[in-house]
Design a protein around this motif. Structure first.
Motif, PDB file in Angstrom:
ATOM      1  N   GLY A  38       0.836  -1.205   0.000  1.00  0.00           N
ATOM      2  CA  GLY A  38       0.000   0.000   0.000  1.00  0.00           C
ATOM      3  C   GLY A  38       0.864   1.246   0.000  1.00  0.00           C
ATOM      4  N   PHE A  39       1.946   1.218   0.786  1.00  0.00           N
ATOM      5  CA  PHE A  39       2.838   2.379   0.868  1.00  0.00           C
ATOM      6  C   PHE A  39       3.551   2.631  -0.464  1.00  0.00           C
ATOM      7  CE2 PHE A  39       7.285   3.729   1.788  1.00  0.00           C
ATOM      8  CZ  PHE A  39       7.013   5.050   2.053  1.00  0.00           C
ATOM      9  N   VAL A  40       4.039   1.553  -1.091  1.00  0.00           N
ATOM     10  CA  VAL A  40       4.728   1.701  -2.386  1.00  0.00           C
ATOM     11  C   VAL A  40       3.763   2.326  -3.406  1.00  0.00           C
ATOM     12  CG1 VAL A  40       5.831   0.466  -4.282  1.00  0.00           C
ATOM     13  CG2 VAL A  40       6.231  -0.279  -1.950  1.00  0.00           C
ATOM     14  N   LEU A  41       2.527   1.823  -3.428  1.00  0.00           N
ATOM     15  CA  LEU A  41       1.550   2.327  -4.405  1.00  0.00           C
ATOM     16  C   LEU A  41       1.167   3.779  -4.103  1.00  0.00           C
ATOM     17  CD1 LEU A  41      -0.676  -0.865  -4.851  1.00  0.00           C
ATOM     18  CD2 LEU A  41       1.152  -0.034  -6.346  1.00  0.00           C
ATOM     19  N   LEU A  42       1.052   4.099  -2.817  1.00  0.00           N
ATOM     20  CA  LEU A  42       0.717   5.479  -2.453  1.00  0.00           C
ATOM     21  C   LEU A  42       1.815   6.444  -2.915  1.00  0.00           C
ATOM     22  CD1 LEU A  42      -1.068   7.533  -0.918  1.00  0.00           C
ATOM     23  CD2 LEU A  42       0.211   6.965   1.158  1.00  0.00           C
ATOM     24  N   LEU A  43       3.081   6.026  -2.741  1.00  0.00           N
ATOM     25  CA  LEU A  43       4.193   6.871  -3.197  1.00  0.00           C
ATOM     26  C   LEU A  43       4.120   7.079  -4.708  1.00  0.00           C
ATOM     27  CD1 LEU A  43       7.412   5.609  -1.379  1.00  0.00           C
ATOM     28  CD2 LEU A  43       6.422   7.883  -1.235  1.00  0.00           C
ATOM     29  N   GLY A  44       3.887   5.972  -5.427  1.00  0.00           N
ATOM     30  CA  GLY A  44       3.805   6.054  -6.889  1.00  0.00           C
ATOM     31  C   GLY A  44       2.654   6.943  -7.319  1.00  0.00           C
ATOM     32  N   PHE A  45       1.530   6.812  -6.644  1.00  0.00           N
ATOM     33  CA  PHE A  45       0.359   7.624  -7.003  1.00  0.00           C
ATOM     34  C   PHE A  45       0.627   9.101  -6.730  1.00  0.00           C
ATOM     35  CE2 PHE A  45      -3.734   9.621  -6.458  1.00  0.00           C
ATOM     36  CZ  PHE A  45      -4.400   9.167  -7.590  1.00  0.00           C
ATOM     37  N   THR A  46       1.329   9.383  -5.638  1.00  0.00           N
ATOM     38  CA  THR A  46       1.637  10.779  -5.307  1.00  0.00           C
ATOM     39  C   THR A  46       2.495  11.405  -6.413  1.00  0.00           C
ATOM     40  OG1 THR A  46       1.592  10.142  -2.984  1.00  0.00           O
ATOM     41  CG2 THR A  46       2.563  12.272  -3.487  1.00  0.00           C
ATOM     42  N   GLY A  47       3.514  10.661  -6.857  1.00  0.00           N
ATOM     43  CA  GLY A  47       4.374  11.167  -7.926  1.00  0.00           C
ATOM     44  C   GLY A  47       3.592  11.345  -9.227  1.00  0.00           C
ATOM     45  N   ALA A  48       2.818  10.317  -9.600  1.00  0.00           N
ATOM     46  CA  ALA A  48       2.097  10.351 -10.879  1.00  0.00           C
ATOM     47  C   ALA A  48       1.026  11.437 -10.881  1.00  0.00           C
ATOM     48  CB  ALA A  48       1.458   8.989 -11.144  1.00  0.00           C
ATOM     49  N   SER A  49       0.334  11.621  -9.745  1.00  0.00           N
ATOM     50  CA  SER A  49      -0.733  12.635  -9.717  1.00  0.00           C
ATOM     51  C   SER A  49      -0.131  14.045  -9.755  1.00  0.00           C
ATOM     52  CB  SER A  49      -1.653  12.445  -8.508  1.00  0.00           C
ATOM     53  OG  SER A  49      -0.914  12.516  -7.316  1.00  0.00           O
ATOM     54  N   GLY A  50       1.083  14.195  -9.205  1.00  0.00           N
ATOM     55  CA  GLY A  50       1.772  15.492  -9.288  1.00  0.00           C
ATOM     56  C   GLY A  50       2.094  15.830 -10.737  1.00  0.00           C
ATOM     57  N   LEU A  51       2.567  14.828 -11.488  1.00  0.00           N
ATOM     58  CA  LEU A  51       2.899  15.053 -12.906  1.00  0.00           C
ATOM     59  C   LEU A  51       1.615  15.315 -13.709  1.00  0.00           C
ATOM     60  CD1 LEU A  51       5.536  12.209 -13.436  1.00  0.00           C
ATOM     61  CD2 LEU A  51       5.981  14.661 -13.266  1.00  0.00           C
ATOM     62  N   ALA A  52       0.551  14.554 -13.374  1.00  0.00           N
ATOM     63  CA  ALA A  52      -0.723  14.733 -14.092  1.00  0.00           C
ATOM     64  C   ALA A  52      -1.283  16.134 -13.832  1.00  0.00           C
ATOM     65  CB  ALA A  52      -1.720  13.673 -13.638  1.00  0.00           C
ATOM     66  N   LEU A  53      -1.063  16.627 -12.630  1.00  0.00           N
ATOM     67  CA  LEU A  53      -1.525  17.968 -12.275  1.00  0.00           C
ATOM     68  C   LEU A  53      -0.844  19.017 -13.158  1.00  0.00           C
ATOM     69  CD1 LEU A  53      -3.095  19.715 -10.289  1.00  0.00           C
ATOM     70  CD2 LEU A  53      -1.214  19.497  -8.673  1.00  0.00           C
ATOM     71  N   TYR A  54       0.443  18.806 -13.371  1.00  0.00           N
ATOM     72  CA  TYR A  54       1.195  19.723 -14.227  1.00  0.00           C
ATOM     73  C   TYR A  54       0.653  19.663 -15.666  1.00  0.00           C
ATOM     74  CZ  TYR A  54       5.196  21.747 -16.660  1.00  0.00           C
ATOM     75  OH  TYR A  54       5.991  22.519 -17.462  1.00  0.00           O
ATOM     76  N   ALA A  55       0.395  18.445 -16.127  1.00  0.00           N
ATOM     77  CA  ALA A  55      -0.099  18.265 -17.497  1.00  0.00           C
ATOM     78  C   ALA A  55      -1.509  18.838 -17.666  1.00  0.00           C
ATOM     79  CB  ALA A  55      -0.093  16.774 -17.849  1.00  0.00           C
ATOM     80  N   ALA A  56      -2.274  18.897 -16.565  1.00  0.00           N
ATOM     81  CA  ALA A  56      -3.687  19.320 -16.659  1.00  0.00           C
ATOM     82  C   ALA A  56      -3.855  20.843 -16.605  1.00  0.00           C
ATOM     83  CB  ALA A  56      -4.480  18.672 -15.527  1.00  0.00           C
ATOM     84  N   ARG A  57      -2.729  21.568 -16.551  1.00  0.00           N
ATOM     85  CA  ARG A  57      -2.845  23.039 -16.475  1.00  0.00           C
ATOM     86  C   ARG A  57      -3.647  23.582 -17.644  1.00  0.00           C
ATOM     87  NH1 ARG A  57       2.329  26.493 -14.833  1.00  0.00           N
ATOM     88  NH2 ARG A  57       2.959  25.891 -16.907  1.00  0.00           N
ATOM     89  N   GLY A  58      -4.599  24.460 -17.345  1.00  0.00           N
ATOM     90  CA  GLY A  58      -5.387  25.081 -18.409  1.00  0.00           C
ATOM     91  C   GLY A  58      -6.537  24.209 -18.889  1.00  0.00           C
ATOM     92  N   THR A  59      -6.749  23.039 -18.320  1.00  0.00           N
ATOM     93  CA  THR A  59      -7.870  22.177 -18.720  1.00  0.00           C
ATOM     94  C   THR A  59      -8.880  22.089 -17.570  1.00  0.00           C
ATOM     95  OG1 THR A  59      -7.078  20.078 -17.828  1.00  0.00           O
ATOM     96  CG2 THR A  59      -6.198  20.724 -19.972  1.00  0.00           C
ATOM     97  N   GLU A  60     -10.051  21.517 -17.882  1.00  0.00           N
ATOM     98  CA  GLU A  60     -11.089  21.416 -16.852  1.00  0.00           C
ATOM     99  C   GLU A  60     -10.756  20.363 -15.791  1.00  0.00           C
ATOM    100  OE1 GLU A  60     -14.790  20.715 -18.742  1.00  0.00           O
ATOM    101  OE2 GLU A  60     -14.943  22.784 -19.459  1.00  0.00           O
ATOM    102  N   ALA A  61      -9.796  19.495 -16.143  1.00  0.00           N
ATOM    103  CA  ALA A  61      -9.452  18.412 -15.198  1.00  0.00           C
ATOM    104  C   ALA A  61      -8.617  18.932 -14.025  1.00  0.00           C
ATOM    105  CB  ALA A  61      -8.682  17.320 -15.930  1.00  0.00           C
TER     106      ALA A  61
END
Ligand code: HEM
Ligand code: SF4
Ligand code: SF4
Length: 348
Positions: free
Chosen positions: A282-305
């Motif tokens: 669970g901890f490994v997956l949480l770390l991975g999700f934190t990293g991936a969601s941070g990158l997705a947040l950057y990619a989502a700039r200017g969109t409704e997401a």
């Protein structure tokens, strides 16, 4: 718990007579410095062991031999127990170390909290949450768990008989932690985690990606905070310090966590502590999700997401912070303390 310490002591005493594995890691030289092993000594050796598993695959006394040696497993059980026992309140640690599902529940609650309390139809980060509110939530959620970890480390230090720390000891421990020295098999050949008798450098490489990726993401957040108070609020351009640290850091963290998640099921569970396997995953997956969601947040700039990505990312960061004392995250602190204590034992 006493049974586990006694079982580890039984095995350590056999190793102390045998000494075949002396070159593998710091545990065996530490064993040979003593003749009798008190409970605190066993706690220290357990936290010093990096679970590379080299000694298990080299050992002539594993089952079906009557000695039934499984030193990595015995030390992993004592290690997990020590974190549950020394972190307050210990009941919490027991739940989150053992059940990855409990972590998911906290994550969903944290994300729901962000979604319910803040606007999601936003264009920039601070439209969602004003900077002051962000600090008011995340600062205590970061500092309070750190204070609990500091208390646990103080209890650990007393239990293992630690004395006043010198710079030389701290430097030696940081050097070993930074290189993950005890996962190199003694000669740099790597560990035996997922390929049993054969050596591999995969787990160490993936861990380094996670460790340095995480530190870069943390440094990126600190840089953003400093810039904000210097009058330069987010969003930041790609060449700014927060992005230069955060984007490669997020990539390393995500890839490293995916790598560890792929390797983990390949290792033999009985050479770790099987009861905490789910919480570790669970901890490994949480770390991975934190990293991936941070990158997705950057990619989502200017969109409704954007608003939804923010909720997911902030929810995962909040979960990571809140569960620091009760999840596998605590291993970094305890292992560093064990390396410092080991430097003391070596007379540095
Ligand atoms: C003092 C610094 C650190 C040391 C010495 C250290 C050492 C280790 C060792 C020896 C392992 C493999 C054995 C085990 O699973 O217990 C491990 C696993 C792991 N570490 Fe670290 N670590 C440190 C810091 C960190 C940090 C800061 C992170 C990320 C935030 C991290 C993330 C992980 C992950 C995800 C695993 C895999 C867990 C699993 O497969 O169950 N470590 N660490
Ligand atoms: S793990 Fe086995 S081979 Fe290695 S020192 Fe212990 S008893 Fe000897
Ligand atoms: S599992 Fe690896 S780190 Fe742990 S005692 Fe054995 S050789 Fe040392």
């Amino acid at each position: 718990m006493l049974d586990r310490v006694q079982e580890a002591r039984r095995q350590i005493e056999i190793c102390n007579a045998c000494r075949y594995c002396e070159g593998y890691c710091a545990v065996f030289p530490a064993i040979t410095r003593d003749r009798a092993f008190a409970g605190g000594d066993i706690t220290q050796l357990a936290n010093l062991c990096h679970n590379c598993r080299g000694c298990y695959y080299a050992c002539q006394y594993t089952e079906p031999h009557e000695f039934a040696l499984n030193l990595p497993g015995a030390l992993a059980e004592v290690r997990a127990d020590s974190w549950e026992r020394l972190v307050w309140p210990s009941g919490f640690a027991r739940v989150f170390q053992r059940y990855g599902g409990a972590m998911v529940a906290v994550f969903l609650l944290a994300t729901f909290f962000v979604v319910t309390w803040f606007r999601l139809d936003v264009e920039t980060f601070y439209d969602l949450i004003p900077h002051e509110v962000l600090v008011a939530i995340f600062l205590p959620a970061f500092v309070a768990p750190l204070a609990l970890i500091a208390l646990a480390l103080w209890r650990y230090w007393r239990e293992v008989g630690g004395t006043r720390i010198t710079w030389a000891q701290l430097r030696a421990a940081l050097r070993d932690a930074a290189r993950l020295k005890n996962l190199d098999g003694g000669q740099g050949q790597g560990c035996n985690f997922e390929r049993e008798e054969r050596y591999t450098k995969g787990r160490r490489a993936m861990h380094q990606a996670v460790l340095y990726g995480f530190l870069m993401c943390f440094a990126s957040t600190c840089a953003g905070t400093v810039l904000h108070y210097a009058g330069w609020p987010a969003p930041y351009a790609i060449w700014s310090l927060p992005k230069l640290l955060g984007v490669p850091g997020g990539v390393l963290l995500t890839l490293g966590a995916v790598g560890l998640a792929v390797l983990k099921p390949k290792g033999d569970r009985k050479l770790g502590a099987p009861g905490v396997w789910g919480g570790e995953m669970g901890f490994v997956l949480l770390l991975g999700f934190t990293g991936a969601s941070g990158l997705a947040l950057y990619a989502a700039r200017g969109t409704e997401a954007l608003g939804y990505m923010m909720a997911l990312h902030l929810g995962s960061v909040l979960t990571l912070f809140l569960l620091m004392p009760y999840s596998k995250m605590v291993h970094g602190f305890f292992r560093l303390a064990a390396l410092v204590r080991d430097a003391q034992g070596k007379g540095l």
